[in-house]
Design a protein around this motif. Sequence first.
Motif, PDB file in Angstrom:
ATOM      1  N   CYS A 265      17.506  53.066 100.972  1.00  0.00           N
ATOM      2  CA  CYS A 265      17.529  51.616 101.127  1.00  0.00           C
ATOM      3  C   CYS A 265      15.956  51.668 102.054  1.00  0.00           C
ATOM      4  N   GLU A 266      15.807  52.150 103.327  1.00  0.00           N
ATOM      5  CA  GLU A 266      14.977  52.169 104.153  1.00  0.00           C
ATOM      6  C   GLU A 266      13.397  52.685 103.256  1.00  0.00           C
ATOM      7  N   LYS A 269      12.358  50.090 100.818  1.00  0.00           N
ATOM      8  CA  LYS A 269      11.649  48.976 101.372  1.00  0.00           C
ATOM      9  C   LYS A 269      10.196  49.365 102.123  1.00  0.00           C
ATOM     10  N   LYS A 272       8.227  50.262  98.543  1.00  0.00           N
ATOM     11  CA  LYS A 272       8.195  49.129  97.577  1.00  0.00           C
ATOM     12  C   LYS A 272       8.787  49.689  96.305  1.00  0.00           C
ATOM     13  N   PHE A 372      18.233  46.859  93.672  1.00  0.00           N
ATOM     14  CA  PHE A 372      17.264  46.567  94.829  1.00  0.00           C
ATOM     15  C   PHE A 372      15.895  46.230  94.239  1.00  0.00           C
ATOM     16  N   PRO A 373      15.305  45.175  94.585  1.00  0.00           N
ATOM     17  CA  PRO A 373      15.586  44.187  95.382  1.00  0.00           C
ATOM     18  C   PRO A 373      16.114  42.864  94.792  1.00  0.00           C
ATOM     19  N   LEU A 377      19.528  43.602  99.294  1.00  0.00           N
ATOM     20  CA  LEU A 377      18.555  43.976 100.098  1.00  0.00           C
ATOM     21  C   LEU A 377      18.837  45.061 101.272  1.00  0.00           C
ATOM     22  N   ASP A 378      20.129  45.595 101.042  1.00  0.00           N
ATOM     23  CA  ASP A 378      20.357  46.509 102.108  1.00  0.00           C
ATOM     24  C   ASP A 378      21.705  47.301 101.497  1.00  0.00           C
TER      25      ASP A 378
END
Length: 404
Positions: A265-266, A269, A272, A372-373, A377-378
């Motif tokens: 997830c990180e 983010k 992207k 995601f997204p 979102l996590d």
Amino acid sequence: MITCLFTLSFSSAPSKSYLFFIFLGIILITVFFWQRIKGKKRLNEIKIEKMEEEKRNLILEYEKKKSLSETFNKRLQRYSTLKNVIEVLSSTLSLKELSELIITQTSKVIGKGDTCLLFLIDSKSGGFSLLRQQRGFEFTKMEFGKRGDIFDQWVLRQKQPLIITDIQKDFRFSLDNFNKEGQRSLIIAPVISKERIIGLLRINDKTAYAFSPNDLRLLVIISDFASVTIENALLYQRTEELAIRDGLTSLYVQTYFKKQLAEECEEAKIHKTGLSVLMCDLDYFKEYNDQYGHTAGDILLKRMAEILRQKIGKDGLVARYGGEEFAIILPGKNREQAGVVAEAIRGAIDKEIFLLRRKKTKISVSVGVVSFPQSALDAETLIAGADNALYRAKEQGRNRVCFL
């Protein structure tokens, strides 16, 4: 007058004789002293020659001792560095970190070569993984499936270290199908543990005669150190995998799945990129257990795990989430791409025929997909979303794929 002349002539005769003897004596004395001076001069010349010879011998002895001293100091420095190598290589149990340390320390100790390589051999498949570093550059990404060239294969067969001072002149190898560019000399040491080769440590150079037998000896010493630390790292890795893998299916367990999902997830983010999670559940699994027994249920779960591994491959991570429920992480996959994977899994399970108690039977799977997204979102909302989508698939009749 006559008397005077007679007296003078008589007296002059002994005077000439006396002068002659004096002159002769002077000559003899001169010759004597000249001979002595000449003899002393020769003795001095001999002494000087001996002294010069002794001087030359002393200079040669000094140069020899100086060379020995420099060689000893250099060896002492190298072996002192080797001591540090042992300490450094013992500082980690991570195979990736250890591989990088082995290459770094090898380059440091040998101090020669353009490229340093470490091959590690997979004991199951027999394939190579390769880590490479060029002098002055960062490590290249670990490459898998490499088989090595003719020199690596020679070391594997012979289980002996190899030094080649000039590739173009070495009669032992046929270079017809070998790419000669980029290397001219090399040294290779096998990494041996318990009489089994687990890797190769190699240094290449673009110039001929870059390495000496002493360099090869040092490489062998390093490979001996490396074999112990690599074996420890592999043992630690196997022990760690026992803690993070399910005993029945060999898939990852739920705790590891959640940890990896948080990291993915990180990454998504930051870069992207897309990320999807699939939640799969075998339909009517309890009925199968009741009808055919738990052994039959275990067979279904194992086969389910095999199919998931085949369909996902290296594109994602598969875990046994609990019971008959499986979870999948698909890094970089958007909603549509994840849907294609989910449908492929559902179709493969639906076509599978299981032989249980000599009876042919079938089973189906329901799959929930979240991405995601778009929908989460996590990590927590991705798992919750996949569960909700899976529940929707169950409600709508099972054996289907649903999205959140």
